[in-house]
Design an enzyme around this catalytic site. Sequence first.
Site, short mmCIF file in Angstrom:
data_model
loop_
_atom_site.label_atom_id
_atom_site.label_comp_id
_atom_site.label_asym_id
_atom_site.label_seq_id
_atom_site.Cartn_x
_atom_site.Cartn_y
_atom_site.Cartn_z
N GLN A 148 -21.41 54.54 -12.20
CA GLN A 148 -20.02 54.45 -12.67
C GLN A 148 -19.60 53.02 -13.03
O GLN A 148 -18.54 52.82 -13.64
CB GLN A 148 -19.08 54.96 -11.57
CG GLN A 148 -19.13 56.46 -11.35
CD GLN A 148 -18.45 57.23 -12.47
OE1 GLN A 148 -17.73 56.68 -13.28
NE2 GLN A 148 -18.70 58.52 -12.52
N LYS A 178 -16.13 71.97 -15.95
CA LYS A 178 -17.26 71.03 -15.87
C LYS A 178 -18.23 71.55 -14.83
O LYS A 178 -17.82 71.93 -13.73
CB LYS A 178 -16.78 69.62 -15.51
CG LYS A 178 -17.90 68.59 -15.58
CD LYS A 178 -17.36 67.17 -15.46
CE LYS A 178 -16.94 66.83 -14.06
NZ LYS A 178 -16.56 65.41 -13.91
N GLY A 206 -14.59 54.45 -5.48
CA GLY A 206 -15.84 55.06 -5.07
C GLY A 206 -15.81 55.98 -3.87
O GLY A 206 -16.58 56.93 -3.80
N ARG A 245 -14.11 59.09 -18.16
CA ARG A 245 -12.77 59.38 -17.64
C ARG A 245 -12.51 58.72 -16.30
O ARG A 245 -11.38 58.39 -15.96
CB ARG A 245 -12.51 60.88 -17.63
CG ARG A 245 -13.31 61.74 -16.65
CD ARG A 245 -12.74 61.77 -15.26
NE ARG A 245 -13.15 62.94 -14.50
CZ ARG A 245 -13.21 62.97 -13.19
NH1 ARG A 245 -12.95 61.89 -12.46
NH2 ARG A 245 -13.55 64.09 -12.57
N ASP A 250 -22.87 43.27 -5.42
CA ASP A 250 -23.59 44.44 -4.91
C ASP A 250 -24.39 43.98 -3.69
O ASP A 250 -24.83 42.83 -3.64
CB ASP A 250 -24.52 45.00 -5.99
CG ASP A 250 -25.05 46.39 -5.64
OD1 ASP A 250 -24.56 47.37 -6.24
OD2 ASP A 250 -25.94 46.50 -4.77
#
Length: 329
Positions: free
Chosen positions: A138, A67, A225, A110, A159
Site C-alpha cells: 500500500q 470486490k 495500516g 482508493r 521501515d
Amino acid sequence: MLILTKEDIKKVFTMKDAIEADKEALKIYSKGESVVPLRVNIDIPKYEGQSLFMPAYAEGIDATGIKIVSIFPKNIEMGKPSTPAQMILLDGKTGEVSAIMDGTYLTQLRTGAVQGAATDILATKDAKIAVLFGTGGQASAQLEAMICVRDLDEVRVFDINESRAEEFVEDMKVKLAKYNTRIIAVKDGNEAIKDADIITTVTTSKRPVFNGSLVKKGAHVNGVGAYTPKMQELDEGLIKKADKIYFDTKKGVLAEAGDFIIPMEKGIISNKDFNGELGQVILGEILGRENDDEITLFKTVGIGVLDLVTAHRIYEKAIKSNVGTNIEI
C-alpha cells in the site's frame, strides 16, 4: 462487459481522480445514501485459503458492485499473487455486469486516495515535510497521495527493514519523479517526525511505530495500516493528545481498529473524544481544522463504497477514452 487491467486503469485514472472519487464516496456514506452489507468470508481449508466478498450499492450513481479478495498463501509457490482481487461493477438500473477490473490495484488506489482526501482536508495548507511508516504493497499509493495534495519539499520513509526502505525510496524516486519532492529513507522514525507536518502509517504493527509525544503542534496524522483489534500503529498518548479525531466510518473503526479499541478498553479515551466522519466534514456538518496549531488525526479501515465509487468513475473514464477490452457473454 468491459475488462480493465491495472495498465488500463493507469491510462485513464490518476491519484487526483481517485481522491475526488473517495471524497464523493465518503459523502455518500455519511449521508446514508449507500448500502454496505457485512463482507462474507469463506474459508477454503483444503488450500489454506480464504475468499472475501465485499458488496456495496450507491443509489445516487446507479451502481452496485462487489470486490472479491482471496488470500491463498501457497500461490507464491506457483508464481501467482497470494492475494488476487477483482472488482465486479454492475449497472444499478439493469443489474447487468458492466465491468470487471483489477481489484488489487483498485484497492491500492482508493486506500491511498482516502488518506489523500483526509490530508487535503485536514493538513495545514503550507505543509512541507511528511513521514511515511511502512513500505509494503500500500505504501506507494500512500506516498503519492500525500505529495499529490500538498507541495511537499521532503518525504521521509521509515521501515523496520532498512534495506527495504532504501529500495522502496529508489523505486519511488523514479515512479514519482514528476512531483519534484525529495524522498529519503531514514533510520530513526522518532527523529523524523519531530518537525513533520504530515505523518502517515501503513503497517501491520501490533505496537505503536512512533512516540506520539514527539508530534508537533499543527501536524496531521493518518492511521491507515492497523485494521484488526490487535493491531496498534498509533500510541495511546497521541490519540489522547490529538485536538481533533476523524474516521472514514466510525462504525468500522470502532469495530476493527486496535488503535482505538485498545485505548477505549483501558478507559484512556471514549466516544466524546471523537469529532466524527470525514464525510461529515466534506458535507459541512462538522468542522475540520480550525487553526494551524491543532493536531488532527484521521483513521481509516476502508469500506466497500470507496471501491464502488472509484470503480464507477474508472469505468466512466475508460468508456469515454475507449480503453479496455469489451466482451460479449
